[in-house]
Design an enzyme around this catalytic site. Structure first.
Site, PDB file in Angstrom:
ATOM      1  CB  CYS A 121      81.694  20.055  44.645  1.00 59.75           C
ATOM      2  SG  CYS A 121      82.606  21.334  45.548  1.00 59.75           S
ATOM      3  CB  CYS A 202      84.265  23.296  43.814  1.00 60.43           C
ATOM      4  SG  CYS A 202      82.595  22.938  44.412  1.00 60.43           S
TER       5      CYS A 202
END
Length: 305
Positions: A121, A202
């Site tokens: 992420c 993400c």
């Protein structure tokens, strides 16, 4: 009487010899004709389809395998075990002996599954018209990853391949451009890889665009504009940061308040993403200035006393 019998035998032998000679001549003629006709067919049938783009990269297998092993063992060992030989075989089977204008996503699906891996992420960096700069940045800053820094992208970056229905099944002379046919091996591969890269993103994602191109920094026809932007998951991605970079000493065709950036913001906001935009993101601009240290655009500040 004996004379007549000897004469008859001689005639019979002569007829037999003539027959044998005629038969041999016919056989030779048949062989020659068959050879000529076969050669004619080989000359008429093209050995390889001719296209406008460069052909398959020489030693493709060695290049793909070398990059695969380098990526999973030296660069990113945290990705875990990947069977590079199976990955190569899957890539080869996706295009070999196939018409390079009839490639489908199904051809590449096994490869995508074998080579996929999670993207951490807050590390995804997308780009459009900033290829060189984006990749120079990820090489100097390991906190970000472009598609070309993933296993799939790293193996295929600047590499070409395509098949041909005739032997040996791989065309090393030429491959089709996108303008010649949409469903060519390169286009289908990069569309699938780009879609998968976007789906894996993400946290906060970054987008590096070029504000010096006249056609506009954001183009709906680009891979980012047509594929990646629509495969970002609003449930996984919290925000999109746009870095609008201008060439050092180049034109500033568009800023964060420009028409194409407004259109990009609108698309992203409609999909419930938080969006920010920054002109000439300083860490990236400093990298540009490494090559242009004396340019006025690269002066940090001017003392006024």
């Amino acid at each position: 009487m004996p004379f007549r019998q000897g004469s008859a035998r001689t005639r019979q032998r002569t007829v037999l010899l003539v027959g044998i000679v005629v038969l041999l001549a016919a056989l030779v003629l048949a062989v020659v004709l068959a050879s000529v006709l076969t050669r004619g067919k080989q000359e008429v049938r093209p050995k390889m389809l001719k296209w406008k783009d460069r052909g398959t990269t020489k030693n493709l297998q060695e290049v793909i395998l070398g990059r695969c092993y380098s990526h999973v063992m030296a660069r990113y060992p945290q990705l875990g075990d990947k069977d590079c030989l199976k990955i190569w075989e899957s890539l080869k089977h996706a295009f070999i002996y196939k018409n390079p204008c009839n490639i489908t996503s199904e051809d590449y699906q096994p490869l995508m599954e074998l080579a996929s891996h999670p993207i951490p992420c807050n590390k995804s960096l997308f780009w459009s018209k900033t290829s060189d700069l984006a990749h120079r940045y990820t090489k100097s800053n390991q906190n970000f990853l472009t598609l070309e820094d993933t296993l799939l992208g790293y193996m295929a970056d600047r590499v070409s391949w395509c098949g041909d229905p005739s032997a040996p099944g791989i065309n090393y002379e030429s491959c089709p451009k996108r303008s010649e046919c949409e469903s060519n091996p390169s286009s289908v591969f990069w569309k699938m890889a780009s879609k998968m890269f976007a789906e894996a993103a993400c946290g906060v994602v970054q987008v590096m665009l070029n504000g010096s191109v006249e056609v506009g920094a954001f183009r709906s026809s680009s891979i980012f504009g047509s594929i990646e932007i629509f495969n970002l998951n609003p449930d996984k991605v919290s925000a999109v940061h746009i870095w609008l970079m201008h060439d050092i000493g180049g034109p500033q065709s568009e800023s964060c308040s420009g028409h194409s950036i407004k259109r990009l913001k609108s698309i992203l906001e409609e999909r419930n993403f938080k969006v920010t935009c920054e002109d000439n993101y300083r860490p990236v601009q400093l990298l540009q200035c490494v090559l242009n240290p004396d340019h006025t655009d690269c002066r940090l500040c001017t003392n006024t006393t």
